[in-house]
Design a protein around this motif. Sequence first.
Motif, PDB file in Angstrom:
ATOM      1  N   SER A  44       7.905   3.945 -39.068  1.00 42.35           N
ATOM      2  CA  SER A  44       7.856   4.688 -40.170  1.00 42.35           C
ATOM      3  C   SER A  44       6.535   5.186 -40.604  1.00 42.35           C
ATOM      4  CB  SER A  44       8.573   4.113 -41.624  1.00 42.35           C
ATOM      5  OG  SER A  44       8.014   2.949 -41.790  1.00 42.35           O
ATOM      6  N   SER A  46       3.852   5.878 -44.182  1.00 43.65           N
ATOM      7  CA  SER A  46       3.960   5.685 -45.498  1.00 43.65           C
ATOM      8  C   SER A  46       2.210   6.040 -46.067  1.00 43.65           C
ATOM      9  CB  SER A  46       4.275   4.710 -46.083  1.00 43.65           C
ATOM     10  OG  SER A  46       3.576   3.464 -45.893  1.00 43.65           O
ATOM     11  N   TYR A  48      -0.593   5.692 -49.075  1.00 45.69           N
ATOM     12  CA  TYR A  48      -0.827   4.724 -50.050  1.00 45.69           C
ATOM     13  C   TYR A  48      -2.225   5.267 -50.851  1.00 45.69           C
ATOM     14  CZ  TYR A  48      -2.814   0.915 -53.048  1.00 45.69           C
ATOM     15  OH  TYR A  48      -3.297  -0.011 -53.925  1.00 45.69           O
ATOM     16  N   SER A 119       2.030  -3.095 -38.105  1.00 44.81           N
ATOM     17  CA  SER A 119       1.557  -1.974 -38.631  1.00 44.81           C
ATOM     18  C   SER A 119       0.096  -1.800 -38.444  1.00 44.81           C
ATOM     19  CB  SER A 119       1.810  -1.871 -40.082  1.00 44.81           C
ATOM     20  OG  SER A 119       0.875  -2.746 -40.792  1.00 44.81           O
ATOM     21  N   VAL A 154       3.126  13.017 -44.802  1.00 45.82           N
ATOM     22  CA  VAL A 154       3.640  12.356 -45.953  1.00 45.82           C
ATOM     23  C   VAL A 154       2.820  12.816 -47.163  1.00 45.82           C
ATOM     24  CG1 VAL A 154       4.273  10.245 -47.121  1.00 45.82           C
ATOM     25  CG2 VAL A 154       4.284  10.410 -44.809  1.00 45.82           C
ATOM     26  N   ASP A 156       1.700  12.734 -51.609  1.00 47.13           N
ATOM     27  CA  ASP A 156       1.642  12.061 -52.773  1.00 47.13           C
ATOM     28  C   ASP A 156       0.781  12.701 -54.025  1.00 47.13           C
ATOM     29  OD1 ASP A 156       2.308  10.070 -54.965  1.00 47.13           O
ATOM     30  OD2 ASP A 156       1.415   8.234 -53.748  1.00 47.13           O
TER      31      ASP A 156
END
Length: 162
Positions: A44, A46, A48, A119, A154, A156
């Motif tokens: 996955s 993500s 931040y 990761s 991704v 944000d």
Amino acid sequence: MDNGIIMGKAHFLTGVLILLISCSVPSASGKDESPNNASDDDFSISLYLSKKSIVPGDTIWFTLSIVNHSDDTIKFLLPSPLPVVFTVYNNHNRPVWRSDFGMMFAQMITPLNIAPEDSIPLKAFWLGKDNRANWLPLGKYFVEGCFTANKMCVRDSLWLTD
């Protein structure tokens, strides 16, 4: 020269040519010939953001984490040495800053391996300026991190305030 020798050499060269062509043409078996050995369930990504609101001149860090959820090492082949591209978009969805702006990378396949249950954090920072080093107006901005191995992105958001 003897015709038998000439024909033998011709057959040999034809065989070598066929072998070379068959090795360079992808399989037509219908299988995915992706250079990466990971399925979407194996890992996955993500994004931040170190802050959700900054004032011009503050440093904000973007981190795209790629997490290996499988029991095997995942091997990715990147199209260049650049594993991630971060882009900041204004409220009209127009890019105002890119982490790779003005950079050049050799078009060379670059391996990236992630150990089982490990990761990799990929980072960049931003100061609230566009790629011409001009301060951006206050408002809401969207940050996108794209993994170059499979072009997964991704998003944000953050606020540039006073």
